[in-house]
Design a protein around this motif. Structure first.
Motif, PDB file in Angstrom:
ATOM      1  N   MET A 170      -7.473  -5.770  -6.878  1.00 19.28           N
ATOM      2  CA  MET A 170      -7.123  -6.258  -8.217  1.00 19.28           C
ATOM      3  C   MET A 170      -7.742  -7.618  -8.528  1.00 19.28           C
ATOM      4  O   MET A 170      -7.357  -8.263  -9.501  1.00 19.28           O
ATOM      5  CB  MET A 170      -5.594  -6.383  -8.331  1.00 19.28           C
ATOM      6  N   ARG A 218       1.888   0.964  -6.316  1.00 18.05           N
ATOM      7  CA  ARG A 218       2.033  -0.477  -6.570  1.00 18.05           C
ATOM      8  C   ARG A 218       0.870  -0.983  -7.418  1.00 18.05           C
ATOM      9  O   ARG A 218       1.069  -1.766  -8.351  1.00 18.05           O
ATOM     10  CB  ARG A 218       2.119  -1.234  -5.243  1.00 18.05           C
ATOM     11  N   ILE A 276      -1.953 -12.317  -5.370  1.00 17.71           N
ATOM     12  CA  ILE A 276      -1.449 -10.943  -5.236  1.00 17.71           C
ATOM     13  C   ILE A 276      -1.092 -10.637  -3.786  1.00 17.71           C
ATOM     14  O   ILE A 276      -0.114  -9.925  -3.502  1.00 17.71           O
ATOM     15  CB  ILE A 276      -2.479  -9.939  -5.785  1.00 17.71           C
ATOM     16  N   LYS A 315      -6.922 -14.735  -7.531  1.00 18.56           N
ATOM     17  CA  LYS A 315      -6.156 -13.515  -7.779  1.00 18.56           C
ATOM     18  C   LYS A 315      -5.837 -12.789  -6.479  1.00 18.56           C
ATOM     19  O   LYS A 315      -4.711 -12.297  -6.289  1.00 18.56           O
ATOM     20  CB  LYS A 315      -6.922 -12.592  -8.733  1.00 18.56           C
ATOM     21  N   LEU A 343       6.999  -6.386  -9.950  1.00 21.57           N
ATOM     22  CA  LEU A 343       5.694  -6.709  -9.376  1.00 21.57           C
ATOM     23  C   LEU A 343       4.669  -7.001 -10.459  1.00 21.57           C
ATOM     24  O   LEU A 343       3.904  -7.980 -10.372  1.00 21.57           O
ATOM     25  CB  LEU A 343       5.235  -5.534  -8.504  1.00 21.57           C
ATOM     26  N   GLY A 344       4.642  -6.164 -11.518  1.00 24.15           N
ATOM     27  CA  GLY A 344       3.657  -6.358 -12.587  1.00 24.15           C
ATOM     28  C   GLY A 344       3.855  -7.659 -13.334  1.00 24.15           C
ATOM     29  O   GLY A 344       2.901  -8.403 -13.586  1.00 24.15           O
ATOM     30  N   GLU A 396       9.039  -1.846  -9.850  1.00 25.40           N
ATOM     31  CA  GLU A 396       7.721  -2.370  -9.494  1.00 25.40           C
ATOM     32  C   GLU A 396       6.901  -2.693 -10.740  1.00 25.40           C
ATOM     33  O   GLU A 396       6.139  -3.661 -10.753  1.00 25.40           O
ATOM     34  CB  GLU A 396       6.992  -1.368  -8.606  1.00 25.40           C
ATOM     35  N   GLN A 455       2.933 -10.690 -11.205  1.00 26.81           N
ATOM     36  CA  GLN A 455       1.479 -10.810 -11.028  1.00 26.81           C
ATOM     37  C   GLN A 455       0.812 -11.424 -12.249  1.00 26.81           C
ATOM     38  O   GLN A 455      -0.006 -12.349 -12.126  1.00 26.81           O
ATOM     39  CB  GLN A 455       0.872  -9.422 -10.754  1.00 26.81           C
ATOM     40  N   SER A 486       1.376   0.241 -10.900  1.00 26.36           N
ATOM     41  CA  SER A 486       2.472  -0.480 -11.564  1.00 26.36           C
ATOM     42  C   SER A 486       1.962  -1.783 -12.160  1.00 26.36           C
ATOM     43  O   SER A 486       2.317  -2.149 -13.287  1.00 26.36           O
ATOM     44  CB  SER A 486       3.601  -0.756 -10.569  1.00 26.36           C
ATOM     45  N   ILE A 487       1.126  -2.493 -11.404  1.00 27.61           N
ATOM     46  CA  ILE A 487       0.558  -3.741 -11.916  1.00 27.61           C
ATOM     47  C   ILE A 487      -0.332  -3.475 -13.122  1.00 27.61           C
ATOM     48  O   ILE A 487      -0.248  -4.149 -14.150  1.00 27.61           O
ATOM     49  CB  ILE A 487      -0.224  -4.458 -10.801  1.00 27.61           C
ATOM     50  N   GLN A 532       0.117  -4.754 -16.958  1.00 24.07           N
ATOM     51  CA  GLN A 532      -0.958  -5.503 -17.602  1.00 24.07           C
ATOM     52  C   GLN A 532      -1.273  -4.910 -18.975  1.00 24.07           C
ATOM     53  O   GLN A 532      -1.504  -5.640 -19.945  1.00 24.07           O
ATOM     54  CB  GLN A 532      -2.202  -5.493 -16.716  1.00 24.07           C
TER      55      GLN A 532
END
Length: 582
Positions: free
Chosen positions: A334, A149, A313, A309, A91-92, A87, A95, A152-153, A157
């Motif tokens: 986010m 989650r 997302i 965003k 996922l990060g 993730e 994104q 993780s983003i 970042q």
């Protein structure tokens, strides 16, 4: 002397306005973050002008973000972090890339050059760690699948700061910017710094905290905790890397150590104060004249940032098989710009990619987007709170914390804990004896170092979610007042207490403990029964004798409770020459 007076005056004004606005905004249900931002704008140079030099205060306040990432690291064991790797880097990564390119396209429509649009769009893909993580922590969602989650983003970042700085430097029109190391050198430095912090955590920090724990001095523990955070951040800053990432790595290295809860409880107050100061500084830096000159542009770009965003997302969340409610909540959570945007905008300005006016405008856009997050989360609370469906699964407030907290892991606490564990009941063990902690570790027991009579440490250990709090200490430090405070702080937890002797039991009169266990009563009764059995006394007579003793002891204890006199009902003590029923 004048500088000292000015610093004290500025501190008093900032804290006073911050306190007032936070109380007001919490009363209105708008959250503390927005209160800090508005308070900073009011005292800043563009309104009342009571406090200046926001940049210096921002530099100090950014330590709050560092402390925040350290505390988050303490909550993530390396094994759990490894489990989240897909993730973080899946996922990060998606994104940051998807949001960065989408926002760059929007900035291009505002007639910026491609280089400027990229230098503005990529930083806007980052969200506010300082805003999102406290919201997840306060709602108890940080350790849920939804919270993981989001984290993780945020973590990716933070990792992406290095490549983003490299991209901005590569596009720079200022020759002096190219004097720094190339991107691959920065990447190698990042890996080397992370490995160095891991080794330091294992071979330096743990022995240091073990030594301080043996001395049993809380002040030294606080000092060592702050040194750990600041030193790890300073190493990363020296290499031109993310200071927050360094603090996070240090936290992860101590996450499965016995000192986790004590460190978390000691560092938390500093984190809260400095994070509040950070948002005050952000509010002070809000360029109100720039907004006043182009209010429609700032409002439209802030709205476009949030919608873009949140939408991107949301779609990414659906692609990662999140339910639409959770994906929608994640997008809104986010959707704001982040504090690292200010850093990247300054670098882009130094590289002659954007003008100072553009940096001010987009800094205002970030601040405005941060101000909308509490409203968005409040407005969508009913949507993101998915109802429970029979037979279905959902992300909920259930944490991976223990059902029971056992405070004191001596001979008494070990028996209690092992019987609970035998029934597969998750237990968190807390003690202050470092030698015993090391011995317990040799037998596979995980005992955390800390003073389990402190409310802040109990809270960090998960008392708010626990069903049981068991005080198994072998001294006389548990009082009725302490138990009242524990019950008020954690009303859903049943409290059980070990009393050292009858005197300790009487001191707990009127306490909210569900049951107070006299330490040696049951073992003494058991031994007496074994003694009578060995003397061939009839089992029925043994049962009658035990019942008589318990009844008399109960009467005596009731009289002592009522009078507060240890000598009350002394005639109920069984003495030589007395034999009932003879």
């Amino acid at each position: 002397m004048h500088a000292e007076v000015s610093l004290l005056r500025d501190g008093a004004i900032l804290l006073g306005f911050g306190l007032s606005f936070v109380l007001l905004f919490r009363r209105l249900g708008l959250g503390a973050t927005l209160g800090y931002l508005v308070a900073g704008a009011v005292v800043g140079p563009h309104l009342l002008g009571l406090v200046g030099d926001a940049e210096t205060k921002m530099g100090i306040a950014e330590i709050g973000i560092v402390l925040l990432l350290f505390i988050v690291g303490l909550e993530l064991k390396p094994s759990r972090l490894w489990r989240m790797k897909e993730e973080i880097f899946g996922l990060g990564l998606i994104q940051v890339v998807a949001c960065g390119l989408a926002i760059t396209g929007i900035v291009l429509l505002a007639k910026f050059s491609p280089e400027a649009a990229l230098a503005l769009g990529l930083p806007l893909a980052l969200s506010s760690t300082a805003q999102v993580l406290p919201m997840l922590q306060s709602s108890g969602r940080l350790r849920t699948p939804f919270g993981e989650r989001a984290f993780s983003i945020l973590l990716f970042q933070d990792l992406s700061i290095v490549p983003l700085i490299t991209i901005v430097a590569a596009m720079s029109r200022n020759p002096a910017d190219h004097a720094g190391p190339p991107g691959w050198i920065l990447a190698l430095q990042t890996v080397a710094a992370i490995v160095g912090l891991i080794l330091a955590g294992r071979f330096l920090l743990r022995p240091l905290f073990r030594l301080i724990g043996n001395w049993n001095e809380r002040e030294m523990f606080v000092f060592a905790g702050l040194f750990t955070v600041i030193a790890s951040a300073a190493v990363m800053e020296l290499l031109g890397l993310s200071t927050a990432l360094g603090a996070f790595i240090a936290g992860v290295m101590l996450a499965d150590s016995p000192y986790r809860h004590e460190l978390e409880a000691d560092v938390e107050p500093f984190r809260s104060i400095l994070l509040g100061l950070f948002f005050l500084a952000v509010g002070m830096m809000l360029d109100l004249p720039a907004i006043a000159e182009r209010p429609l542009f700032v409002a439209a770009m802030a709205a476009a940032l949030i919608v873009t965003k949140a939408g991107v997302i949301f779609l990414i969340g659906l692609a990662f098989r999140m339910k639409w409610r959770q994906a929608f909540a994640l997008g809104l959570l986010m959707s704001q710009g982040g504090e690292f945007g200010f850093v990247l905008f300054a670098q882009a300005q130094n590289g002659f990619l954007i003008a100072s006016e553009a940096a001010s405008l987009f800094g205002a856009i970030i601040t405005l987007s941060m101000a909308t997050t509490p409203f968005l989360m409040a407005a969508t609370r009913r949507i993101r709170e998915e109802p429970v469906i029979a037979g279905g699964e959902r992300d909920g407030p259930v944490t991976d914390g223990a059902n029971a907290l056992v405070v004191g892991y001596g001979r008494f606490g070990q028996t209690v804990a092992q019987m609970l564990i035998a029934q597969d009941i998750p237990v968190t063990l807390i003690d202050r004896d470092t030698q015993m902690i090391d011995i317990a570790a040799d037998f596979g027991a995980k005992v955390y170092y800390g003073d389990g009579t402190r409310l802040d440490l109990l809270r960090q250990a998960g008392a708010a979610e626990a069903e049981l709090i068991l005080f198994c200490l072998d001294d006389d430090q548990i009082t009725a007042d302490l138990l009242e405070n524990v019950h008020a702080a954690f009303p859903n937890a049943t409290i059980l207490v070990r009393a050292y002797d009858r005197r300790a039991l009487l001191k707990l009169k009127g306490s909210p403990a569900a049951y107070v266990v006299r330490e040696v009563l049951e073992s003494a009764v058991k031994m007496a029964r074994l003694a009578l059995t060995s003397l061939k006394v009839d089992i029925g007579e043994i049962d009658r004798t035990e019942a008589m003793y318990r009844a008399r002891d109960k009467e005596r204890l009731a009289a002592q409770y009522a009078s507060g006199d240890l000598r009350a009902a002394s005639d109920r003590i069984i003495v030589q020459g007395e034999r009932e029923g003879a």
